[in-house]
Design an enzyme around this catalytic site. Structure first.
Site, PDB file in Angstrom:
ATOM      1  N   ASN A 164       0.840  -1.194   0.000  1.00  0.00           N
ATOM      2  CA  ASN A 164       0.000   0.000   0.000  1.00  0.00           C
ATOM      3  C   ASN A 164       0.878   1.249   0.000  1.00  0.00           C
ATOM      4  OD1 ASN A 164       0.616  -0.950   2.604  1.00  0.00           O
ATOM      5  ND2 ASN A 164      -1.070   0.137   3.571  1.00  0.00           N
ATOM      6  N   CYS A 193      -4.401   0.981  -1.846  1.00  0.00           N
ATOM      7  CA  CYS A 193      -4.217  -0.336  -1.225  1.00  0.00           C
ATOM      8  C   CYS A 193      -3.170  -1.161  -1.978  1.00  0.00           C
ATOM      9  CB  CYS A 193      -5.517  -1.131  -1.244  1.00  0.00           C
ATOM     10  SG  CYS A 193      -6.838  -0.421  -0.259  1.00  0.00           S
ATOM     11  N   CYS A 247     -10.572  -4.647   0.798  1.00  0.00           N
ATOM     12  CA  CYS A 247     -11.684  -3.681   0.778  1.00  0.00           C
ATOM     13  C   CYS A 247     -12.546  -3.886  -0.467  1.00  0.00           C
ATOM     14  CB  CYS A 247     -11.150  -2.252   0.857  1.00  0.00           C
ATOM     15  SG  CYS A 247     -10.583  -1.573  -0.713  1.00  0.00           S
ATOM     16  N   GLU A 277       0.476   5.242   0.935  1.00  0.00           N
ATOM     17  CA  GLU A 277      -0.409   6.261   1.527  1.00  0.00           C
ATOM     18  C   GLU A 277       0.033   7.669   1.138  1.00  0.00           C
ATOM     19  OE1 GLU A 277      -0.589   5.203   5.698  1.00  0.00           O
ATOM     20  OE2 GLU A 277      -1.901   3.495   5.232  1.00  0.00           O
ATOM     21  N   GLU A 327      -3.448  -4.268  -2.929  1.00  0.00           N
ATOM     22  CA  GLU A 327      -4.035  -5.087  -4.003  1.00  0.00           C
ATOM     23  C   GLU A 327      -4.165  -4.296  -5.293  1.00  0.00           C
ATOM     24  OE1 GLU A 327      -5.035  -4.681  -0.907  1.00  0.00           O
ATOM     25  OE2 GLU A 327      -6.381  -6.263  -0.231  1.00  0.00           O
TER      26      GLU A 327
HETATM   27  N1  THU Z   1      -5.154  -1.691   3.015  1.00  0.00           N
HETATM   28  C1  THU Z   1      -4.657  -2.436   1.993  1.00  0.00           C
HETATM   29  O1  THU Z   1      -3.657  -2.051   1.348  1.00  0.00           O
HETATM   30  N2  THU Z   1      -5.257  -3.610   1.694  1.00  0.00           N
HETATM   31  C2  THU Z   1      -6.263  -4.157   2.426  1.00  0.00           C
HETATM   32  O2  THU Z   1      -6.718  -5.257   2.109  1.00  0.00           O
HETATM   33  C3  THU Z   1      -6.822  -3.443   3.575  1.00  0.00           C
HETATM   34  C4  THU Z   1      -6.323  -2.058   3.767  1.00  0.00           C
HETATM   35  C5  THU Z   1      -4.452  -0.451   3.375  1.00  0.00           C
HETATM   36  C6  THU Z   1      -5.161   0.833   3.108  1.00  0.00           C
HETATM   37  C7  THU Z   1      -4.462   1.752   4.100  1.00  0.00           C
HETATM   38  O3  THU Z   1      -3.243   2.195   3.532  1.00  0.00           O
HETATM   39  C8  THU Z   1      -4.149   0.856   5.275  1.00  0.00           C
HETATM   40  O4  THU Z   1      -4.194  -0.471   4.763  1.00  0.00           O
HETATM   41  C9  THU Z   1      -5.117   0.976   6.434  1.00  0.00           C
HETATM   42  O5  THU Z   1      -6.427   0.857   6.001  1.00  0.00           O
END
Ligand code: THU
Length: 137
Positions: free
Chosen positions: A45, A56, A89, A47, A58
């Site tokens: 991920n 995310c 998500c 941010e 994925e």
């Molecule tokens: N996140 C993912 O990258 N994949 C998931 O399956 C769940 C959430 C990330 C989004 C954000 O950067 C952090 O996890 C917290 O939600």
């Protein structure tokens, strides 16, 4: 016969998790997908200080693979430090649905290697499909 997550995908996803950029949530996630030819594409991920722009793991992996020309993913593994296996998500489920067969393996891994094998058929029932855009009779 091995029944758990494929170790090569797990290793690639964990490596991507280590490279994730998650300074706001402190929740690094790694995703690794396998292309039909065997190649693995992994990402974490990413941010942003404007939180809503975060991406995310994925979708980072899916878009990296698709930008490289891939149009089908054979399987995907996602790892994060959730108590049980992580749950992708809704947005990521829809994006993966674009490139994966509904029955293709989706491996979800959490703390201590707790895992679950599932599929998009289970994660996203009644999905909006690329075929739904074809409105011709
Ligand atoms: N996140 C993912 O990258 N994949 C998931 O399956 C769940 C959430 C990330 C989004 C954000 O950067 C952090 O996890 C917290 O939600």
């Amino acid at each position: 016969m091995s029944e758990g997550p494929p170790q090569d995908l797990l290793q690639a996803a964990r490596q991507a998790q280590e490279s994730a950029y998650a300074p706001y949530s402190h929740f690094p996630v790694g995703a690794a997908l396998r292309l039909p030819g065997g190649r693995i594409v992994a990402a974490g991920n990413v941010e942003n200080a404007s939180y809503g722009l975060s991406m995310c793991a994925e979708r980072s992996a899916a878009f990296a693979a698709a930008s490289g020309g891939a149009r089908k993913f054979a399987e995907i593994l996602v790892v994060g430090e959730t108590k049980g296996p992580i749950a992708p998500c809704g947005a990521c489920r829809q994006v993966l649905f674009e490139f994966m067969d509904a029955a293709a393996p989706v491996w979800l891994v959490g703390q201590g290697g707790k895992w679950r094998r599932t599929s998009l058929a289970e994660l996203l029932p009644n999905a909006f499909s690329p075929r739904d855009l074809d409105t011709a009779d």
